[in-house]
Design a protein around this motif. Structure first.
Motif, PDB file in Angstrom:
ATOM      1  N   HIS A  17     -13.415  22.924 -14.691  1.00  0.00           N
ATOM      2  CA  HIS A  17     -12.405  22.537 -15.695  1.00  0.00           C
ATOM      3  C   HIS A  17     -12.021  23.784 -16.484  1.00  0.00           C
ATOM      4  O   HIS A  17     -12.639  24.123 -17.491  1.00  0.00           O
ATOM      5  CB  HIS A  17     -12.964  21.425 -16.576  1.00  0.00           C
ATOM      6  N   HIS A  18     -11.019  24.453 -15.970  1.00  0.00           N
ATOM      7  CA  HIS A  18     -10.702  25.796 -16.463  1.00  0.00           C
ATOM      8  C   HIS A  18      -9.247  26.133 -16.164  1.00  0.00           C
ATOM      9  O   HIS A  18      -8.720  25.721 -15.136  1.00  0.00           O
ATOM     10  CB  HIS A  18     -11.626  26.799 -15.749  1.00  0.00           C
ATOM     11  N   PRO A  19      -8.569  26.926 -17.016  1.00  0.00           N
ATOM     12  CA  PRO A  19      -7.196  27.351 -16.703  1.00  0.00           C
ATOM     13  C   PRO A  19      -7.137  28.173 -15.415  1.00  0.00           C
ATOM     14  O   PRO A  19      -8.140  28.759 -15.003  1.00  0.00           O
ATOM     15  CB  PRO A  19      -6.809  28.237 -17.902  1.00  0.00           C
ATOM     16  N   TYR A  26     -16.941  32.114 -10.687  1.00  0.00           N
ATOM     17  CA  TYR A  26     -16.663  33.325 -11.459  1.00  0.00           C
ATOM     18  C   TYR A  26     -15.338  33.229 -12.192  1.00  0.00           C
ATOM     19  O   TYR A  26     -14.287  32.969 -11.581  1.00  0.00           O
ATOM     20  CB  TYR A  26     -16.641  34.534 -10.514  1.00  0.00           C
ATOM     21  N   CYS A  27     -15.377  33.477 -13.490  1.00  0.00           N
ATOM     22  CA  CYS A  27     -14.162  33.540 -14.313  1.00  0.00           C
ATOM     23  C   CYS A  27     -13.838  35.015 -14.538  1.00  0.00           C
ATOM     24  O   CYS A  27     -14.728  35.798 -14.869  1.00  0.00           O
ATOM     25  CB  CYS A  27     -14.405  32.839 -15.652  1.00  0.00           C
ATOM     26  N   ASN A  28     -12.572  35.399 -14.329  1.00  0.00           N
ATOM     27  CA  ASN A  28     -12.228  36.825 -14.430  1.00  0.00           C
ATOM     28  C   ASN A  28     -12.428  37.377 -15.836  1.00  0.00           C
ATOM     29  O   ASN A  28     -12.550  38.580 -16.017  1.00  0.00           O
ATOM     30  CB  ASN A  28     -10.794  37.083 -13.931  1.00  0.00           C
ATOM     31  N   ARG A  29     -12.471  36.500 -16.838  1.00  0.00           N
ATOM     32  CA  ARG A  29     -12.689  36.993 -18.208  1.00  0.00           C
ATOM     33  C   ARG A  29     -14.118  36.788 -18.700  1.00  0.00           C
ATOM     34  O   ARG A  29     -14.610  37.575 -19.500  1.00  0.00           O
ATOM     35  CB  ARG A  29     -11.767  36.252 -19.175  1.00  0.00           C
ATOM     36  N   HIS A  30     -14.735  35.694 -18.268  1.00  0.00           N
ATOM     37  CA  HIS A  30     -16.029  35.332 -18.854  1.00  0.00           C
ATOM     38  C   HIS A  30     -17.210  35.528 -17.924  1.00  0.00           C
ATOM     39  O   HIS A  30     -18.349  35.296 -18.325  1.00  0.00           O
ATOM     40  CB  HIS A  30     -15.979  33.894 -19.369  1.00  0.00           C
ATOM     41  N   GLY A  31     -16.944  35.928 -16.691  1.00  0.00           N
ATOM     42  CA  GLY A  31     -18.041  36.291 -15.812  1.00  0.00           C
ATOM     43  C   GLY A  31     -18.564  35.163 -14.937  1.00  0.00           C
ATOM     44  O   GLY A  31     -17.891  34.160 -14.717  1.00  0.00           O
ATOM     45  N   ASP A  49     -16.422  25.619 -21.989  1.00  0.00           N
ATOM     46  CA  ASP A  49     -15.146  26.133 -21.484  1.00  0.00           C
ATOM     47  C   ASP A  49     -15.164  26.378 -19.979  1.00  0.00           C
ATOM     48  O   ASP A  49     -14.151  26.746 -19.388  1.00  0.00           O
ATOM     49  CB  ASP A  49     -14.788  27.453 -22.187  1.00  0.00           C
ATOM     50  N   HIS A  50     -16.339  26.234 -19.371  1.00  0.00           N
ATOM     51  CA  HIS A  50     -16.464  26.466 -17.926  1.00  0.00           C
ATOM     52  C   HIS A  50     -17.288  25.341 -17.299  1.00  0.00           C
ATOM     53  O   HIS A  50     -18.189  25.580 -16.503  1.00  0.00           O
ATOM     54  CB  HIS A  50     -17.095  27.845 -17.648  1.00  0.00           C
ATOM     55  N   ALA A  51     -16.942  24.109 -17.701  1.00  0.00           N
ATOM     56  CA  ALA A  51     -17.685  22.950 -17.195  1.00  0.00           C
ATOM     57  C   ALA A  51     -17.289  22.678 -15.746  1.00  0.00           C
ATOM     58  O   ALA A  51     -16.185  23.011 -15.305  1.00  0.00           O
ATOM     59  CB  ALA A  51     -17.374  21.743 -18.058  1.00  0.00           C
ATOM     60  N   GLU A  59      -3.639  35.439 -16.047  1.00  0.00           N
ATOM     61  CA  GLU A  59      -4.483  36.232 -16.940  1.00  0.00           C
ATOM     62  C   GLU A  59      -5.926  35.743 -16.983  1.00  0.00           C
ATOM     63  O   GLU A  59      -6.823  36.506 -17.315  1.00  0.00           O
ATOM     64  CB  GLU A  59      -3.921  36.205 -18.377  1.00  0.00           C
ATOM     65  N   HIS A  60      -6.130  34.469 -16.703  1.00  0.00           N
ATOM     66  CA  HIS A  60      -7.455  33.869 -16.936  1.00  0.00           C
ATOM     67  C   HIS A  60      -7.677  32.772 -15.888  1.00  0.00           C
ATOM     68  O   HIS A  60      -7.022  31.742 -15.920  1.00  0.00           O
ATOM     69  CB  HIS A  60      -7.469  33.288 -18.366  1.00  0.00           C
ATOM     70  N   PHE A  61      -8.556  33.046 -14.959  1.00  0.00           N
ATOM     71  CA  PHE A  61      -8.705  32.086 -13.851  1.00  0.00           C
ATOM     72  C   PHE A  61     -10.094  32.169 -13.205  1.00  0.00           C
ATOM     73  O   PHE A  61     -10.844  33.116 -13.430  1.00  0.00           O
ATOM     74  CB  PHE A  61      -7.624  32.340 -12.791  1.00  0.00           C
TER      75      PHE A  61
END
Ligand SMILES: [Fe+2]
Length: 194
Positions: free
Chosen positions: A137-139, A183-188, A120-122, A143-145
């Motif tokens: 490759h991420h939204p 860094y993903c705001n939800r997944h770190g 999900d974070h390729a 809310e999720h970025f």
């Protein structure tokens, strides 16, 4: 506030500064018996004494409270000691080449632990002229970025801040051996060796 100064911290700092209990006590206007009580967990310094105590020990109040003090040992900073901190309130991004104590919006921030990218974070890295074009490759919704992409070598940091509704891509100069972080705001925090 989830931590307060401990007796162990006071003792360690006092001994490092080669101060006796009496000398430290005199600097902050208490008795040596009081200092002894703090160091043996039979009492705690009043909050009004934290500033003078930190000053007498040559550190900041935040360092005193966290029991993590930064002596001048950053000379051997290396890649693996590189740390990122993200404020969960305002989104501020901070980087350090060694151990430090960081606070933002009144919160002491932990050093983020980076993980290897999952599906999900390729990330893809393409050569474009003398730069690299990095795409996560991420939204990129509100809310999720992905909030930043960075490339760190032992002596250099390139950091690009990204924003929701923008693209999760940037150009970087990937020279030398280093780590690509994002860094993903939800997944770190994620890391890829480059
Ligand atoms: Fe994510």
């Amino acid at each position: 506030m989830n931590t307060y100064v401990t007796g162990t911290t006071i003792r360690q700092l006092r001994e490092t500064r080669k101060l006796t209990q009496a000398e430290l006590a005199e600097k902050i206007g208490v008795s040596s018996k009081t200092v002894s009580k703090w160091e043996t967990a039979k009492g705690l310094p009043d909050i009004s004494l934290l500033q003078p105590l930190a000053q007498a020990l040559g550190i900041s109040v935040i360092e005193l409270m966290n029991g993590e003090y930064i002596s001048n040992r950053n000379l051997s900073a290396n890649l693996l000691r590189s740390k990122f901190y993200v404020c969960p309130v305002c989104g501020n991004v901070l980087h350090s080449f060694g151990d430090t104590v960081v606070s933002c919006c009144g919160i002491t921030l932990p050093a983020l632990e980076a993980e290897t990218a999952d599906d999900d974070h390729a990330i893809t890295i393409e050569n474009v002229e003398d730069e690299y074009f990095v795409t996560v490759h991420h939204p990129m919704t509100k809310e999720h970025f992905i909030s930043f992409v960075a490339f760190v070598t032992s002596n250099r940091l390139q950091l690009v801040k990204l924003y929701p509704e923008g693209n999760a891509e940037t150009r970087l100069q990937l020279r030398g051996m280093g780590y690509l972080y994002y860094y993903c705001n939800r997944h770190g925090l994620f890391r890829k060796k480059k």
